[in-house]
Design an enzyme around this catalytic site. Structure first.
Site, PDB file in Angstrom:
ATOM      1  N   GLU A 125      -7.727  11.968  10.198  1.00 26.63           N
ATOM      2  CA  GLU A 125      -7.794  11.881  11.655  1.00 26.63           C
ATOM      3  C   GLU A 125      -7.186  13.088  12.361  1.00 26.63           C
ATOM      4  OE1 GLU A 125      -6.024   8.098  12.549  1.00 26.63           O
ATOM      5  OE2 GLU A 125      -7.929   7.043  12.307  1.00 26.63           O
ATOM      6  N   GLU A 147      -1.561   3.579 -10.581  1.00 26.98           N
ATOM      7  CA  GLU A 147      -0.283   3.851  -9.928  1.00 26.98           C
ATOM      8  C   GLU A 147       0.877   3.926 -10.923  1.00 26.98           C
ATOM      9  OE1 GLU A 147       1.705  -0.212  -8.466  1.00 26.98           O
ATOM     10  OE2 GLU A 147      -0.175   0.240  -7.431  1.00 26.98           O
TER      11      GLU A 147
END
Length: 293
Positions: free
Chosen positions: A79, A110
């Site tokens: 963004e 992870e």
């Protein structure tokens, strides 16, 4: 047990709540996300202050996370270009499991500390970069691997965690603890822990862009007008900042590829767009300083 994983005693019968009450409980619990970020505001301010010189030296923002935390980091990174014209190459997002993990959970990714370090080294991390490490638990191995690789080259590390005394916050140059506590749905850190991360990342990156002269007053003057909506926004912002009508604003914006900063300076100083660009360059992108010249 981590606080983010501890069952919330207040709502042990959540599945039996009437729907209206269930929704109210889930909404009201988000207030704790706001409070957690507010408590961490001094640390976020310290992170912004530490990051500004690295960005002015040409560094990048590198977001690292797994699962929800990684997706929120990626969201913040993408963004920055339409909002502040921040170059794509200077906002990098690393997600455990790769880009596919944005849409489908990659189980076990992870847990690989070496992969986190390898992924960070693969983007040529340098001392001018700012590495944002995001993990609700505060101990995700992938994120810890990236953190340690970043510190090894002297990059600035900022660790966001939702548990007190978490390794990611403790080992980072600037640790930001978002102490959101137990979740209404036990262990689901996509709830208020995720909300707090979104608020903290929004706050950090927006404040950083203000410090980098991407905002004039409170106007978003360095946006990229990449669609019809943003073209209209650029016109309105220019008209509002200068007092001219929208037709006059559009006429100047068309001469400078709809760069709002340039149009504001050109209209306010009653000069051409080329001279406005020079004034902005001399002012290091600050509209306020360009107008004062």
């Amino acid at each position: 047990m981590l606080k983010t994983e501890t069952p919330a005693q207040d709502h042990a019968l959540l599945d039996q709540y009437p729907t209206a009450e269930l929704v109210n409980v889930l909404v009201d619990d988000q207030i704790n996300a706001v409070n957690a970020v507010r408590a961490a505001a001094p640390r976020i301010a310290a992170a912004v202050a530490a990051a500004v010189p690295r960005m002015e030296a040409g560094g990048r923002l590198i977001y690292v996370g797994a699962g929800t935390s990684g997706r929120l980091g990626l969201l913040d990174s993408v963004e920055l270009y339409p909002t502040f014209s921040w170059p794509h190459g200077r906002a990098v997002a690393l997600l455990a499991g790769g880009s596919d993990a944005m849409f489908v959970a990659v189980e076990g990714a992870e847990d690989n500390v070496d992969q986190g370090a390898a992924d960070l080294r693969a983007v040529d991390v340098s001392k001018n970069d700012v590495v944002l490490l995001i993990a609700a638990s505060g101990g995700t191995p992938y994120v810890l691997g990236a953190l340690r690789a970043a510190r090894a080259v002297g990059a600035l590390t900022i660790g966001f965690a939702n548990n007190v005394d978490a390794p990611i916050a403790n080992e980072a140059d600037v640790g930001v603890t978002l102490d959101t506590g137990a979740e209404v749905i036990s262990g689901s850190t996509r709830l208020k822990a995720g909300t707090s991360q979104k608020i903290a990342l929004n706050t950090f990156s927006s404040a950083l862009m203000v410090r980098l002269n991407k905002v004039h007053g409170n106007l978003m003057v360095d946006l990229k007008a990449t669609n019809a909506k943003l073209v209209r926004r650029a016109i309105r912002l220019t008209a509002f900042a200068t007092g001219v009508d929208e037709d006059a604003a559009r006429a100047v914006l068309e001469q400078c590829d709809f760069h709002v900063k340039t149009a504001i300076v050109a209209l306010s100083k009653q000069t051409n767009v080329e001279q406005a660009r020079v004034l902005l360059e001399n002012a290091r992108g600050s509209v306020r300083q360009a107008l004062a010249q």
